[in-house]
Scaffold this active site. Structure first.
Site, PDB file in Angstrom:
ATOM      1  N   GLY A 148      -7.541   1.279  -2.277  1.00  0.00           N
ATOM      2  CA  GLY A 148      -8.328   0.345  -1.486  1.00  0.00           C
ATOM      3  C   GLY A 148      -8.007   0.476  -0.008  1.00  0.00           C
ATOM      4  O   GLY A 148      -6.998   1.059   0.382  1.00  0.00           O
ATOM      5  N   CYS A 149      -8.870  -0.096   0.822  1.00  0.00           N
ATOM      6  CA  CYS A 149      -8.695   0.022   2.274  1.00  0.00           C
ATOM      7  C   CYS A 149      -7.501  -0.787   2.773  1.00  0.00           C
ATOM      8  O   CYS A 149      -6.626  -0.256   3.460  1.00  0.00           O
ATOM      9  CB  CYS A 149      -9.976  -0.385   2.995  1.00  0.00           C
ATOM     10  SG  CYS A 149     -10.655  -1.978   2.474  1.00  0.00           S
ATOM     11  N   TYR A 150      -7.445  -2.064   2.435  1.00  0.00           N
ATOM     12  CA  TYR A 150      -6.294  -2.862   2.841  1.00  0.00           C
ATOM     13  C   TYR A 150      -4.980  -2.288   2.298  1.00  0.00           C
ATOM     14  O   TYR A 150      -3.994  -2.198   3.040  1.00  0.00           O
ATOM     15  CB  TYR A 150      -6.450  -4.307   2.363  1.00  0.00           C
ATOM     16  CG  TYR A 150      -7.355  -5.178   3.183  1.00  0.00           C
ATOM     17  CD1 TYR A 150      -7.199  -5.321   4.559  1.00  0.00           C
ATOM     18  CD2 TYR A 150      -8.386  -5.909   2.580  1.00  0.00           C
ATOM     19  CE1 TYR A 150      -8.028  -6.146   5.304  1.00  0.00           C
ATOM     20  CE2 TYR A 150      -9.217  -6.738   3.312  1.00  0.00           C
ATOM     21  CZ  TYR A 150      -9.033  -6.853   4.677  1.00  0.00           C
ATOM     22  OH  TYR A 150      -9.858  -7.675   5.412  1.00  0.00           O
TER      23      TYR A 150
END
Length: 345
Positions: A148-150
């Site tokens: 995921g990005c976070y």
């Protein structure tokens, strides 16, 4: 390599298209889309006019597996897991940009995502595609769980000190901010211009789905069971993630000693840029690129360290990292097709 993209008309899928159109070893032969079947891709994204003449196709992964060497699934949670099977994986490789195979404990996945996992038998096989840490496992993988990005930005900001045991893992607080593209391309009232413009807000407080993913990866890095506070915020910009993480130091070490650790960990990583002392990461300096800018600051007064990171959520946080994974899987130079300079302004 022949490439198929399921979910090509979402933000992450379209970013995969943009990157692969300049990749010397990849040819996109399948632009998959649930919403725009039989419509020209360039009608959905006019920036592709006279560049992509192809028509959008459906999500028939069984048929697609016979036609391509790798499939990117840039789809909502549950879709990839509902259609993947052993026959498909015996014919092609899959890089999944959803969370379906990121979390190894199926009960945690089902608790946080609120759905029953359709194919838990593939969870243990899937390799978490954080290239800077798992590239040796990625090389031989059939199924990649693209991070995921976070989690990508958070983990790379914290990783060296977690690995070295220099921070108390039970004191980690992560404050993160993201542009609106992180919420996807679907129509949502909370993402309308008037709802977002001139505003900043926290969301998913103590409940954001990326929390267990960050905790799991930090647990692997530190060898300890990790529980964190993670609070994301929505800011009125198109792209970008900024992470500011805090933790208490476990030893009396100087900032220069901490900096030496980061320098050593990331000296051979093209896409992780450890900034000069005193320079804070900014989203504008990584926009449209596969770079993550990282830096740290020791707070002598509180004996805590502040770990900062900035990246483009659609590139290193999704499509760019997915292509980076593809390159590793097929024995290509890891940076192939990804050597583009951040755009500014």
């Amino acid at each position: 390599m022949k490439v198929g993209i399921i979910g090509s008309t979402g933000y992450a899928g379209a970013e995969i298209v943009r990157i692969l159109l300049n990749h010397p070893e990849a040819e996109i032969v399948w632009y998959g889309s649930r919403s725009y079947v039989d419509k020209k891709f360039s009608e959905v994204f006019a920036n592709m006019f006279q560049i992509v003449p192809d028509i959008c196709k459906g999500e028939d992964m069984d048929k697609l597996a016979y036609e391509v060497d790798v499939i990117f699934t840039a789809t909502p949670q549950g879709l990839c897991a509902s259609i993947v099977n052993e026959d498909i994986l015996s014919k092609t490789k899959i890089i999944d940009l959803s969370a379906d195979f990121r979390i190894k404990d199926v009960n945690i996945y089902e608790d946080w995502y609120g759905i029953t996992h359709p194919s838990p038998e593939f969870i243990s096989e899937a390799v978490y595609g954080l290239c800077e840490v798992n590239r040796d496992k990625i090389k031989d993988a059939r199924l990649i769980a693209n991070p995921g990005c976070y989690p990508t930005c958070s983990f790379l900001s914290i990783y060296p000190l977690a690995k070295e045991g220099l921070i108390d893992m039970n004191t980690i607080i992560i404050d993160a901010k993201s542009g609106t593209s992180g919420a996807g391309r679907g129509a949502k009232v909370n993402n309308l211009y008037c709802e977002v413009n001139e505003n900043i807000k926290a969301y998913g407080v103590a409940s954001h789905r990326h929390t267990p993913e960050i905790e799991e990866q930090l647990t692997y890095a530190s060898g300890q069971d990790v529980v964190i506070n993670f609070t994301p915020h929505l800011v009125p910009m198109n792209r970008g993630i900024l992470v500011t993480a805090y933790a208490t130091l476990t030893k009396d070490v100087s900032e220069d000693e901490l900096r030496n650790i980061y320098t050593e960990y990331y000296k051979d990583e093209q896409f992780v840029r450890f900034l000069e002392k005193g320079v804070c990461p900014e989203t504008r300096w990584v926009e449209t690129s596969n770079y993550v800018d990282v830096n740290i600051k020791k707070d002598k007064r509180t004996n805590r360290v502040i770990m900062m990171g900035a990246m483009d959520n659609l590139v290193k946080g999704a499509a760019g990292q997915a292509v980076q994974n593809m390159n590793i899987m097929f024995g290509l130079p890891e940076n192939m097709g990804l050597n583009f300079v951040p755009a500014f302004p």
